[in-house]
Write an enzyme that holds these catalytic residues in place. Structure first.
Site, short mmCIF file in Angstrom:
data_model
loop_
_atom_site.label_atom_id
_atom_site.label_comp_id
_atom_site.label_asym_id
_atom_site.label_seq_id
_atom_site.Cartn_x
_atom_site.Cartn_y
_atom_site.Cartn_z
N LEU A 33 0.82 -1.22 0.00
CA LEU A 33 0.00 0.00 0.00
C LEU A 33 0.86 1.27 0.00
CD1 LEU A 33 -2.74 -1.17 2.53
CD2 LEU A 33 -2.78 -1.29 0.03
N HIS A 37 -3.38 4.25 -2.64
CA HIS A 37 -4.36 3.42 -1.94
C HIS A 37 -4.95 4.17 -0.75
CE1 HIS A 37 -1.41 0.24 -3.51
NE2 HIS A 37 -2.53 -0.05 -4.14
N GLN A 61 -4.85 -12.27 -12.84
CA GLN A 61 -4.68 -11.08 -13.68
C GLN A 61 -3.25 -10.87 -14.14
OE1 GLN A 61 -6.26 -8.55 -10.44
NE2 GLN A 61 -4.71 -7.07 -11.03
N GLY A 147 -9.00 3.70 -8.46
CA GLY A 147 -8.20 4.86 -8.86
C GLY A 147 -8.26 5.11 -10.36
N LYS A 149 -5.84 6.13 -11.85
CA LYS A 149 -4.53 5.68 -12.33
C LYS A 149 -4.69 4.51 -13.30
CE LYS A 149 -0.13 4.08 -11.82
NZ LYS A 149 -0.15 2.76 -11.23
N GLN A 153 -9.23 0.07 -16.35
CA GLN A 153 -9.84 -0.82 -15.35
C GLN A 153 -11.12 -0.20 -14.79
OE1 GLN A 153 -7.68 -3.07 -12.14
NE2 GLN A 153 -8.20 -1.26 -10.94
N ARG A 187 4.69 -0.82 -8.07
CA ARG A 187 5.79 -1.27 -8.94
C ARG A 187 6.95 -0.26 -8.97
NH1 ARG A 187 1.26 -3.77 -12.01
NH2 ARG A 187 1.67 -6.01 -11.95
P1 AMP Z 1 -3.38 -2.04 -7.06
O1 AMP Z 1 -3.02 -2.41 -5.66
O2 AMP Z 1 -2.25 -1.54 -7.88
O3 AMP Z 1 -4.21 -3.12 -7.74
O4 AMP Z 1 -4.36 -0.80 -6.94
C1 AMP Z 1 -5.50 -0.84 -6.15
C2 AMP Z 1 -6.33 0.39 -6.39
O5 AMP Z 1 -5.56 1.55 -6.07
C3 AMP Z 1 -6.75 0.55 -7.86
O6 AMP Z 1 -8.09 1.02 -7.91
C4 AMP Z 1 -5.79 1.56 -8.38
O7 AMP Z 1 -6.30 2.32 -9.47
C5 AMP Z 1 -5.60 2.45 -7.17
N1 AMP Z 1 -4.35 3.17 -7.28
C6 AMP Z 1 -3.10 2.66 -7.44
N2 AMP Z 1 -2.20 3.65 -7.57
C7 AMP Z 1 -2.88 4.81 -7.48
C8 AMP Z 1 -2.51 6.19 -7.54
N3 AMP Z 1 -1.25 6.57 -7.72
N4 AMP Z 1 -3.48 7.11 -7.40
C9 AMP Z 1 -4.78 6.74 -7.24
N5 AMP Z 1 -5.19 5.47 -7.16
C10 AMP Z 1 -4.26 4.51 -7.29
#
Ligand code: AMP
Length: 285
Positions: A33, A37, A61, A147, A149, A153, A187
């Site tokens: 996180l 997040h 995925q 997000g 981002k 998705q 990442r």
């Molecule tokens: P992930 O853990 O990468 O699967 O992301 C989980 C959620 O966090 C997803 O809805 C992403 O779009 C959101 N998220 C990840 N990075 C960001 C960011 N920099 N700004 C806003 N939301 C994010």
């Protein structure tokens, strides 16, 4: 805050909340996180009586040559971040808990998944839609937070919820960036110091694209080419895609219309990063 590892326990907890008439917000994540997040958690906290964060690195995925094994995992750290944001429960199931040996049912959106990340990662969105459907069925949230981002998705999840009449509202949240512009991502931890510097080329291309659109550029090819040139100037970067697509259909456009997503995926060394901006005609000065 409760750390829940089984579907049975998660269903018990949310059934109790629903009986008490409480609203439930779900923030699906793969853990590791960061402040992106955390902003979703804060939004969920402000809008819902109870907040559940799911932490699950979803094997479905990831493609065969992707980073499933290497993906960072640290549930103790994630739990303390969730706790500090007033999260009520973390749902952290094992792979076996989510996908038993007889698991054979998938959720597939068939059009918005053709382009962008869907084109370069063929099984990715099938995995996302399937796990998100399972999480919705287990946690039964009133609202779920995603997000911008991951713009494609977000569009696909909204389509899936509408198409399948799911009882959940999808809330999109803005991209959170580092002080120098790099979009926060789990990442980013893969990047060496030189790569971290080189990765700035994504947000620089985004800023350049936004500026061009603000200045009146409406030709998708020219806009794209300017961003490609910006990225290609960085020797450590190699482009997976830079595309200008319709904000709803995710299909490429020639001319910028009322809602456009400008999205990119770029390898910095072997790390694949994404960034984007959404442009709505109403933003025109
Ligand atoms: P992930 O853990 O990468 O699967 O992301 C989980 C959620 O966090 C997803 O809805 C992403 O779009 C959101 N998220 C990840 N990075 C960001 C960011 N920099 N700004 C806003 N939301 C994010």
């Amino acid at each position: 805050m409760e750390l829940i590892e089984t579907v049975v326990r998660a269903k018990e907890v949310v059934a109790q909340w629903r009986e008490e008439g409480l609203t439930i917000g779900l923030v699906p994540t793969m853990g590791a996180l960061h402040e992106g997040h955390e902003s979703l958690m804060e939004t969920a906290r402000a809008q819902c009586d109870r907040v559940v964060v799911s932490v699950f690195v979803n094997p479905l995925q990831f493609g065969p040559n992707e980073d499933y094994d290497a993906y960072p995992r640290d549930i103790a750290r994630d739990a303390s971040i969730c706790e500090s944001h007033g999260v009520d429960a973390i749902f952290h199931p094992s792979v076996e808990e989510m996908y038993g040996p007889l698991f054979h049912t998938f959720v597939v959106e068939e059009v918005l998944t053709d382009t962008l990340c869907g084109a370069s990662r063929p099984v990715h969105f099938r995995g996302v839609c399937t796990v998100v459907t399972k999480l919705f069925n287990i946690v039964q949230p009133h609202k779920a937070f995603f997000g911008q981002k991951d713009a494609q998705q977000l569009a696909i999840i909204k389509r899936m919820v509408a198409d399948l009449n799911m009882n959940v509202s999808i809330v999109g949240c803005p991209i959170v960036r580092e002080a120098d512009g790099l979009a926060k991502s789990s990442r980013n931890s893969y990047l060496s110091p030189e790569e971290r510097q080189a990765a700035l080329v994504l947000s620089q291309a985004v800023a350049q694209g936004q500026e061009a659109v603000r200045a009146g550029e409406r030709d998708a090819a020219r806009l794209r080419q300017a961003m490609v040139a910006c990225i290609e100037a960085e020797p450590l970067a190699s482009i997976d895609y830079v595309e200008v697509v319709d904000g709803q259909t995710m299909q490429p456009v020639d001319t910028l219309g009322s809602s456009v997503l400008v999205a990119m995926a770029v390898f910095i060394g072997s790390t694949r990063l994404i960034d984007n901006f959404l442009w709505e005609e109403s933003e025109e000065a």
